[in-house]
Design an enzyme around this catalytic site. Sequence first.
Site, PDB file in Angstrom:
ATOM      1  N   LYS A   1     -11.649  17.456  -2.998  1.00 32.01           N
ATOM      2  CA  LYS A   1     -12.355  16.183  -2.796  1.00 32.01           C
ATOM      3  C   LYS A   1     -13.809  16.345  -2.388  1.00 32.01           C
ATOM      4  CE  LYS A   1      -8.297  13.494  -2.014  1.00 32.01           C
ATOM      5  NZ  LYS A   1      -7.517  12.657  -1.124  1.00 32.01           N
TER       6      LYS A   1
ATOM      7  N   ARG B   1       4.247   7.124  -0.060  1.00 35.64           N
ATOM      8  CA  ARG B   1       4.107   5.764  -0.580  1.00 35.64           C
ATOM      9  C   ARG B   1       4.971   5.569  -1.806  1.00 35.64           C
ATOM     10  NH1 ARG B   1      -1.902   6.472  -1.455  1.00 35.64           N
ATOM     11  NH2 ARG B   1      -0.947   8.497  -1.836  1.00 35.64           N
TER      12      ARG B   1
ATOM     13  N   HIS C   1      -3.436   3.742   6.515  1.00 32.88           N
ATOM     14  CA  HIS C   1      -3.459   4.836   7.501  1.00 32.88           C
ATOM     15  C   HIS C   1      -3.236   4.285   8.917  1.00 32.88           C
ATOM     16  CE1 HIS C   1      -6.362   6.789   4.426  1.00 32.88           C
ATOM     17  NE2 HIS C   1      -5.276   7.525   4.390  1.00 32.88           N
TER      18      HIS C   1
END
Length: 170
Positions: free
Chosen positions: A53, A102, A29
């Site tokens: 989450k 990613r 990050h």
Amino acid sequence: MAKAKPKLTSQTPKRVIYPGTFDPITNGHVDMIQRSLEAFDEVIVLVAHSLKKKPVFDAKVRKKLIEECFKNDPRVRVEIYDGLLADYARQHKIHAVLRGLRVVSDFEYEFQMATMNRKMNPNLQTFFLMASDNFFFVNSTLVKEVFSHGGSVKDLVPPHVEKKMREVLC
Ligand code: COA
């Protein structure tokens, strides 16, 4: 006729929101935020709420850990927000969101989120940055998993984050 979109002038600071759970912030990050500052004048790191989450670290702790990473850089601001990203952007007149990509598997989820955000706020554009080679395999869950089994996370999170992980997870 299509409605005119807000235009940025050369004087308007280019602000971008970088939303995420950040449970906790990782070097991946940090890298993303630092690189985005080559294109944007200010990054608002938004510690946002995700229904999926259940974070281990309290939102205020996550905010503090992020602030510590950028304590010498006034271009980075951290906020906690539990509403819709599209609404936060509208309220603060920000037209850009940053997300990292990613691996190929990130794409579908990111594509859906970007499309949904734009549907809710047509002035909001999502910008994607590819993760650096060193961090394309990193995520917060894996970092916690490695750490809780005694593995080293030295290269994956800043030292103060590792220290907090030791306090909370050990
Ligand atoms: N380096 C390291 N890790 C990275 C990374 C990078 N460059 N980019 C993403 N990740 C990791 C994160 O650590 C996270 O790991 P985890 O799943 O193990 O926690 C994962 O990849 C992706 O999660 P994150 O970037 O935190 O996003 P998210 O999917 O948890 O959060 C929100 C999504 C919070 C941005 C989204 O739910 C949101 O916008 N919430 C506000 C409410 C809203 O508007 N909802 C509707 C959205 S359409």
